[in-house]
Scaffold this motif. Sequence first.
Motif, short mmCIF file in Angstrom:
data_model
loop_
_atom_site.label_atom_id
_atom_site.label_comp_id
_atom_site.label_asym_id
_atom_site.label_seq_id
_atom_site.Cartn_x
_atom_site.Cartn_y
_atom_site.Cartn_z
N VAL A 53 3.27 12.54 11.90
CA VAL A 53 3.44 12.12 10.58
C VAL A 53 2.60 10.83 10.31
CG1 VAL A 53 4.68 11.09 8.67
CG2 VAL A 53 5.67 13.10 10.19
N ASP A 55 2.39 8.50 7.58
CA ASP A 55 2.97 7.54 6.74
C ASP A 55 4.35 6.98 7.41
OD1 ASP A 55 4.04 5.81 4.69
OD2 ASP A 55 3.54 7.15 3.25
N LEU A 58 6.91 5.43 4.91
CA LEU A 58 7.67 6.30 4.43
C LEU A 58 8.76 6.76 5.06
CD1 LEU A 58 8.37 7.84 1.68
CD2 LEU A 58 6.72 9.54 2.39
N VAL A 59 8.72 7.02 6.29
CA VAL A 59 9.57 7.70 7.16
C VAL A 59 10.62 6.71 7.43
CG1 VAL A 59 10.08 8.34 9.56
CG2 VAL A 59 8.22 9.15 8.58
N GLU A 72 11.16 12.50 8.50
CA GLU A 72 9.80 13.02 9.13
C GLU A 72 9.18 14.15 8.18
OE1 GLU A 72 9.01 13.52 13.26
OE2 GLU A 72 9.80 11.25 13.66
N ALA A 75 8.19 13.23 4.77
CA ALA A 75 6.99 12.43 4.86
C ALA A 75 5.82 13.49 5.11
CB ALA A 75 6.98 11.42 5.58
N SER A 78 5.07 15.28 2.03
CA SER A 78 4.43 14.53 1.01
C SER A 78 2.89 14.19 1.49
CB SER A 78 5.26 13.08 0.87
OG SER A 78 4.52 12.16 0.08
N GLU A 79 2.62 13.72 2.49
CA GLU A 79 1.25 13.46 2.63
C GLU A 79 0.45 14.54 3.02
OE1 GLU A 79 2.20 10.99 6.33
OE2 GLU A 79 1.63 12.50 7.62
#
Length: 129
Positions: A53, A55, A58-59, A72, A75, A78-79
């Motif tokens: 991950v 980001d 965000l985590v 995780e 995130a 999302s990414e």
Amino acid sequence: MKESVVTDSACLIGLEGIGRLDLLTGIYGPVLAPPAVTREFGSIPEWLELREVRDTALVAALRMVVDEGEAEAIALASENRLRIILDDRRARAAGRQLGIPMIGTVGLILRAKEARLIEKVRPLFDDLA
């Protein structure tokens, strides 16, 4: 071509418990998971793509409401703008706030029935319980 998806450990654990991990790869592919999910699951099946991950902020924010694996996984979905397989109510709410498309293990089993990978859902639902 199959849809790529991110999975949380609950789906992996549940499907492994009923001997039907094959349903996951029968419906989706590739199947991605972050390191925390593979640690929670305890192994990395050959078909599961381990992805880091990026980001971390965000985590960290998600960790305030969900466990590490869910944070995780959310995130990562999302990414990468991917669907996620989540069962936990709080995790689903967090994913919904981020606009992540999702499905649960039960929904995956229903899709497996629609795809004719299984004949009946009831025996699998009973085994999951």
